[in-house]
Design an enzyme around this catalytic site. Structure first.
Site, mmCIF file in Angstrom:
data_model
loop_
_atom_site.group_PDB
_atom_site.id
_atom_site.type_symbol
_atom_site.label_atom_id
_atom_site.label_comp_id
_atom_site.label_asym_id
_atom_site.label_seq_id
_atom_site.Cartn_x
_atom_site.Cartn_y
_atom_site.Cartn_z
ATOM 1 N N GLY A 85 0.840 -1.195 0.000
ATOM 2 C CA GLY A 85 0.000 0.000 0.000
ATOM 3 C C GLY A 85 0.874 1.244 0.000
ATOM 4 O O GLY A 85 1.899 1.274 0.667
ATOM 5 N N ASP A 99 0.443 2.333 8.646
ATOM 6 C CA ASP A 99 -0.019 1.645 9.856
ATOM 7 C C ASP A 99 0.952 1.767 11.037
ATOM 8 O O ASP A 99 0.588 1.466 12.167
ATOM 9 C CB ASP A 99 -0.243 0.155 9.560
ATOM 10 N N ARG A 103 -5.315 -3.170 10.216
ATOM 11 C CA ARG A 103 -5.828 -4.541 10.278
ATOM 12 C C ARG A 103 -5.330 -5.282 11.506
ATOM 13 O O ARG A 103 -6.066 -5.983 12.170
ATOM 14 C CB ARG A 103 -5.381 -5.326 9.039
ATOM 15 N N ARG A 141 -4.693 7.323 3.227
ATOM 16 C CA ARG A 141 -3.394 7.051 2.608
ATOM 17 C C ARG A 141 -3.025 8.081 1.560
ATOM 18 O O ARG A 141 -1.926 8.030 1.001
ATOM 19 C CB ARG A 141 -3.434 5.675 1.935
ATOM 20 N N VAL A 169 -8.758 7.502 1.843
ATOM 21 C CA VAL A 169 -8.300 8.901 1.937
ATOM 22 C C VAL A 169 -7.214 9.027 2.996
ATOM 23 O O VAL A 169 -6.383 9.935 2.941
ATOM 24 C CB VAL A 169 -9.446 9.912 2.252
ATOM 25 N N GLU A 202 -10.141 -0.969 11.829
ATOM 26 C CA GLU A 202 -10.861 -1.951 11.004
ATOM 27 C C GLU A 202 -10.640 -3.397 11.468
ATOM 28 O O GLU A 202 -11.480 -4.261 11.230
ATOM 29 C CB GLU A 202 -10.485 -1.800 9.532
#
Ligand code: F6P
Length: 345
Positions: free
Chosen positions: A10, A126, A170, A278, A276, A221
């Protein structure tokens, strides 16, 4: 030297600052810099562009990555690893700098042990990579989350509503925790500690009863309800590295919103902040961190520090073992979360 560069996984605001840092520092000593496109895919298929000072001018201000990114896993592609080795020798590379999170750097570490000269640069919004204090992209993400929560406060207050905000993360709750703390969330739920929806409802009811008739609930999330004992997964799809795709379709934010609405008489809404978080232009912190990591990565290449990753330790950028970074995820420590809990309700 001929130095290859790629960005995998990502994207994260700050990647372009690293690319610029590598190119400017590299060109100073007349190194040739080649950027492979779309992460490991470009290394497998030998798709690349030359990076020179003109190409990287001012790109540190832009989010994303000019080299494009993908979650291509060479281990899942027939002859993936051999193709990378072929590209490496055909291009006569002296070193490959891979920017990525645990997946991209896991491949980097493996390639290094197979004889290629690889250097890692830690990247993920993250902030869950070990061996570095912070990853670039995280600061930009939490500033966005903070601003989103600031805005949600006023509308939640006007309508006396609970607003559940689903935030990326995550396996680690860093973005929800820091974004939630900065943005004054009244409850923050993270993957590191299972939560009890009844307790969440209790806190909300008490808050309303004492006259504070609105609330913001920040939920990562990957957070789990201890009674349901499962991640909320509405897409069984996995990426090439085996991660389930959370937050696609109906995620924990919407499920929790429904549960709160069912278990209390509070009017409740939810918002999924999504990608958004990221995007956009990197903060000053992420631009500077990215730039310093890029410069350091070239210095490491010149010193032959392969199998290592440039990392932030305190205020210094140092070389650490790649294996140290990919061994285990850096999750939120209990005492860190405990401090945030003091402000719940
Ligand atoms: O790894 C960063 C991350 O932003 C996670 O927080 C999120 O779950 C995931 O990427 C989303 O990935 P994708 O871009 O594949 O939807």
């Amino acid at each position: 030297m001929h130095i290859g560069v790629l960005t995998g996984g990502g994207d994260a605001p700050g990647l372009n600052a690293v690319i610029r840092g590598i190119t400017v520092r590299g060109r100073k000593n007349d190194h040739r810099i080649t950027g492979f496109l779309r992460g490991w895919k470009g290394a497998i298929e030998n798709q690349s562009v030359d990076l020179d000072l003109e190409r990287v001018r001012d790109i540190h201000m832009e989010g994303g990555t000019i080299l494009l990114s993908s979650r291509t896993n060479p281990f899942k592609i027939e002859n993936g690893l051999d193709s990378i080795k072929k590209t490496y020798s055909e291009m006569k590379l002296d070193c490959l700098i891979a920017m990525g999170g645990e997946d991209t750097l896991g491949v980097a570490s493996r390639l290094n042990s197979e004889g290629l000269s690889v250097i890692g640069v830690p990247k993920t919004i993250d902030n869950d990579l070990s061996a570095t204090d912070f990853t670039f992209g995280f600061d930009t993400a939490i500033n966005f989350v903070m601003k989103a929560l600031d805005m949600l406060h006023t509308t939640a207050r006007s309508h006396e509503r609970v607003i559940v905000v689903e935030i990326m993360g995550r396996h680690a709750g860093w973005i929800a925790l820091h974004g939630g703390m900065a943005g004054g969330a009244h409850i923050i739920l993270i993957p590191e500690e299972e939560f009890d929806t009844d307790k969440v409802c209790e806190i909300l009811k008490e808050r309303y009863a004492r006259g504070d008739r609105y609330a913001i609930v920040a939920v990562a999330e990957g957070a789990m309800d201890s009674k349901l004992q499962r991640h909320v997964m509405h897409s069984a799809e996995q990426d090439a590295f085996g991660h389930v795709q959370l937050g696609t379709g109906i995620g924990i934010g919407e499920v929790l919103k429904n549960e709160i609405a069912d278990r209390t008489d509070l009017e409740t809404r939810h918002v999924v902040l999504g990608h958004v978080q990221r995007g956009g232009s990197p903060t000053a912190f992420d631009r500077v961190l990215g730039t310093r990591l890029g410069v350091k990565a070239v210095e490491m290449a010149e010193e032959g520090l392969f199998g290592k990753m440039a990392a932030l330790r305190g205020i210094d950028i140092v070389a650490v073992d790649l294996n140290e970074a990919v061994g285990r995820l850096k999750t939120v420590p209990e005492d860190h979360y405990d401090a945030a809990k003091l402000f719940f309700g």
